[in-house]
Design a protein around this motif. Structure first.
Motif, short mmCIF file in Angstrom:
data_model
loop_
_atom_site.label_atom_id
_atom_site.label_comp_id
_atom_site.label_asym_id
_atom_site.label_seq_id
_atom_site.Cartn_x
_atom_site.Cartn_y
_atom_site.Cartn_z
N ASN A 78 0.83 -1.21 0.00
CA ASN A 78 0.00 0.00 0.00
C ASN A 78 0.86 1.26 0.00
O ASN A 78 0.50 2.27 -0.61
N GLU A 79 1.99 1.21 0.66
CA GLU A 79 2.93 2.34 0.64
C GLU A 79 3.51 2.54 -0.77
O GLU A 79 3.74 3.67 -1.19
N ILE A 80 3.72 1.45 -1.48
CA ILE A 80 4.19 1.55 -2.87
C ILE A 80 3.14 2.27 -3.72
O ILE A 80 3.47 3.13 -4.54
N ILE A 92 9.54 3.37 -4.09
CA ILE A 92 9.03 2.23 -4.86
C ILE A 92 10.13 1.19 -5.06
O ILE A 92 9.89 -0.02 -4.90
N ILE A 93 11.32 1.65 -5.39
CA ILE A 93 12.44 0.72 -5.61
C ILE A 93 12.78 -0.03 -4.33
O ILE A 93 12.88 -1.26 -4.31
N LEU A 152 17.54 -5.31 -9.05
CA LEU A 152 16.75 -4.58 -8.06
C LEU A 152 17.53 -4.37 -6.77
O LEU A 152 17.52 -3.28 -6.19
N ARG A 153 18.24 -5.40 -6.33
CA ARG A 153 19.05 -5.28 -5.11
C ARG A 153 20.16 -4.24 -5.29
O ARG A 153 20.44 -3.43 -4.41
N ASP A 206 15.77 9.30 -13.88
CA ASP A 206 16.30 7.94 -13.79
C ASP A 206 15.58 7.14 -12.71
O ASP A 206 15.28 5.96 -12.91
N LEU A 207 15.29 7.77 -11.58
CA LEU A 207 14.57 7.08 -10.52
C LEU A 207 13.18 6.67 -10.98
O LEU A 207 12.70 5.59 -10.64
N LYS A 208 12.52 7.52 -11.76
CA LYS A 208 11.18 7.19 -12.26
C LYS A 208 11.24 5.95 -13.15
O LYS A 208 10.45 5.01 -12.98
N ILE A 209 12.18 5.93 -14.07
CA ILE A 209 12.33 4.78 -14.96
C ILE A 209 12.67 3.52 -14.16
O ILE A 209 12.08 2.46 -14.37
N ASN A 210 13.60 3.66 -13.22
CA ASN A 210 13.99 2.51 -12.40
C ASN A 210 12.85 2.04 -11.50
O ASN A 210 12.70 0.85 -11.24
#
Length: 126
Positions: A25-27, A39-40, A77-78, A103-107
């Motif tokens: 839910n936080e995501i 999100i990551i 992802l890690r 970059d963060l948005k794409i990742n």
């Protein structure tokens, strides 16, 4: 949000235990508020919770979990999560700032897709 996203969210929430549900839910809130790093980090957190929770072994095959842990996507992802949490830029060429919003948005989109894909792999018959 699109109707199919609500179906996806309900499906995912049905697979998860209470702690992982809260993180998922936080995501969702992070997606709405453009909090890409969250999100990551939380995408991997949910998967790590599953990997390390013995209760999930009743539902998920341990061999599937082990294969999943070392998959190319989870390793990526890690690495991204560690870059955010520990400011690890050793793998990035000419990277002076890894926290660039674009970059963060794409990742984060890739991280969310990895989360969903791996949940579906781990819980195929649910």
């Amino acid at each position: 949000m699109k109707e199919n996203e609500f179906i996806e969210i309900d499906f995912i929430l049905g697979l998860l235990k209470p702690n992982a549900k809260k993180i998922f839910n936080e995501i969702i809130l992070a997606k709405k508020n453009k909090m890409w790093a969250t999100i990551i980090v939380f995408s991997l957190t949910i998967l790590d919770n599953i990997y390390n929770d013995e209760d999930y072994l009743e539902v998920v095959d341990s061999l599937d979990i082990n294969k999943n842990k070392i998959s190319k996507d989870i390793v990526w992802l890690r690495k991204k999560r560690n870059q955010i949490l520990h400011y690890d830029t050793l793998g990035e060429k000419n990277s002076s700032n890894i926290l660039i919003d674009h970059d963060l948005k794409i990742n984060s989109e890739k991280a969310y897709n990895i989360l969903i894909k791996n949940l579906i792999k781990l819980f195929p018959k649910q």
